[in-house]
Design an enzyme around this catalytic site. Structure first.
Site, PDB file in Angstrom:
ATOM      1  N   ALA A 135      -0.989   0.716  -1.423  1.00 45.11           N
ATOM      2  CA  ALA A 135       0.234   1.116  -0.728  1.00 45.11           C
ATOM      3  C   ALA A 135      -0.112   1.908   0.526  1.00 45.11           C
ATOM      4  O   ALA A 135      -1.171   2.544   0.607  1.00 45.11           O
ATOM      5  CB  ALA A 135       1.107   1.964  -1.647  1.00 45.11           C
ATOM      6  N   GLY A 178      -1.718  -0.852  -5.214  1.00 45.43           N
ATOM      7  CA  GLY A 178      -0.637  -1.809  -5.056  1.00 45.43           C
ATOM      8  C   GLY A 178      -1.122  -3.209  -4.719  1.00 45.43           C
ATOM      9  O   GLY A 178      -0.466  -4.201  -5.038  1.00 45.43           O
ATOM     10  N   GLU A 181      -2.018  -4.725  -7.984  1.00 43.49           N
ATOM     11  CA  GLU A 181      -0.760  -5.018  -8.671  1.00 43.49           C
ATOM     12  C   GLU A 181      -0.085  -6.247  -8.088  1.00 43.49           C
ATOM     13  O   GLU A 181       0.469  -7.079  -8.821  1.00 43.49           O
ATOM     14  CB  GLU A 181       0.159  -3.793  -8.591  1.00 43.49           C
ATOM     15  CG  GLU A 181      -0.350  -2.623  -9.417  1.00 43.49           C
ATOM     16  CD  GLU A 181       0.405  -1.334  -9.139  1.00 43.49           C
ATOM     17  OE1 GLU A 181       0.832  -0.693 -10.111  1.00 43.49           O
ATOM     18  OE2 GLU A 181       0.568  -0.963  -7.955  1.00 43.49           O
ATOM     19  N   GLU A 201      -5.179   5.101  -8.162  1.00 44.71           N
ATOM     20  CA  GLU A 201      -4.094   6.051  -7.907  1.00 44.71           C
ATOM     21  C   GLU A 201      -4.362   7.432  -8.501  1.00 44.71           C
ATOM     22  O   GLU A 201      -3.887   8.444  -7.991  1.00 44.71           O
ATOM     23  CB  GLU A 201      -2.764   5.508  -8.462  1.00 44.71           C
ATOM     24  CG  GLU A 201      -2.191   4.320  -7.709  1.00 44.71           C
ATOM     25  CD  GLU A 201      -2.673   2.981  -8.238  1.00 44.71           C
ATOM     26  OE1 GLU A 201      -2.046   1.960  -7.918  1.00 44.71           O
ATOM     27  OE2 GLU A 201      -3.683   2.945  -8.980  1.00 44.71           O
TER      28      GLU A 201
END
Length: 277
Positions: A135, A178, A181, A201
């Site tokens: 992200a 992310g 993911e 994270e």
């Protein structure tokens, strides 16, 4: 007129009244011709509405086609390779980190590919350096926990999982946070031999927030998923294949072509079967 009649019941009645007023000003023979033609046209619209409704399309705006125009997107590049849509994340300076613009562009491209009858499968990739490095921290640094949780920061990213056509992730370089993911949201995951996967994270004091704790567990099992999420350790392409995260590993320069070839093979089979994924 057909488009407006089909898409809006309010427009339907508005046009009916508007046309009726104008038609009554015509000579009798012309008036009858217009009314009969309009009546037949409405019947055809209703028949079309019924057919598309049975196929899961409720309005004509649902009929979309793959848009390969570079000006249509800011952060992705879309190509059509025969019956496969190739979507490449394109934020090279940010290692394809995911922000809201990426999410919007990606959703639009996937939706267009999903509703284009010429497309039978989708390949999602990044660059040779990074599939997606996670992200965009710059987007998140000013947000509080309540901002991200209540605002559903990455909820829209999940929309790609609603695509009925199979999506193949072709992962070169980093697929972290992310990015990992996003790759796991796809139906098939191919890795380049230099790919690195991870959920780091924890090093920022948070946990995976876009389905990583769920999809990673289902892919590699509880123990390995817990290790990756709680240590932030990376795994390479070979280990990703060994533990079931990746289906195949290919040389970096062959990866996208191999993914496209698989997509073309899938697209050559029954579309009805492929859509039940």
């Amino acid at each position: 007129l057909l488009f407006n009649l089909f898409n809006s019941s309010n427009m339907y009645f508005h046009l009916s009244n508007q046309i009726r007023k104008k038609v009554y000003l015509l000579p009798f023979s012309n008036r009858m011709f217009c009314l009969v033609t309009y009546s037949l046209m409405c019947q055809q619209v209703e028949m079309l509405r019924s057919v598309l409704s049975r196929r899961g399309l409720t309005n004509l705006s649902g009929l979309r086609f793959l848009n390969c125009d570079a000006s249509a997107y800011e952060t992705v590049i879309v190509e059509k390779r025969e019956n496969v849509a190739l979507i490449s994340l394109n934020r090279p300076k940010a290692l394809n980190s995911i922000n809201q613009q990426v999410i919007d562009d990606l959703n639009k491209a996937v939706l267009d590919a999903n509703t284009d009858n010429d497309i039978g499968a989708i390949v999602l990739t990044g660059s040779t350096r990074a599939f997606a490095a996670g992200a965009d921290i710059k987007m998140m640094e000013t947000l509080s926990f309540s901002d991200t949780y209540m605002g559903g920061l990455f909820n829209d990213l999940e929309n790609i999982t609603k695509a009925k056509k199979p999506i193949i992730a072709a992962v070169n370089g980093f697929a972290l946070g992310g990015g990992c993911e996003l790759a796991m949201m796809c139906d098939i995951l191919y890795a380049g031999e230099k790919a690195k996967f991870g959920q780091p994270e924890i090093t920022l004091g948070v946990l995976p927030g876009a389905g990583g704790t769920q999809r990673l567990t289902r892919s590699v099992g509880k123990s390995k998923a817990m290790e990756m999420c709680l240590t932030g350790n990376f795994i390479d392409a070979q280990e990703a294949k060994q533990i079931g995260l990746a289906a195949q590993v290919f040389p970096v320069d062959e990866l996208v072509d191999k993914a496209v070839a698989t997509g073309q093979k899938i697209a050559s089979f029954s579309k009805n079967c492929c859509c039940f994924k």
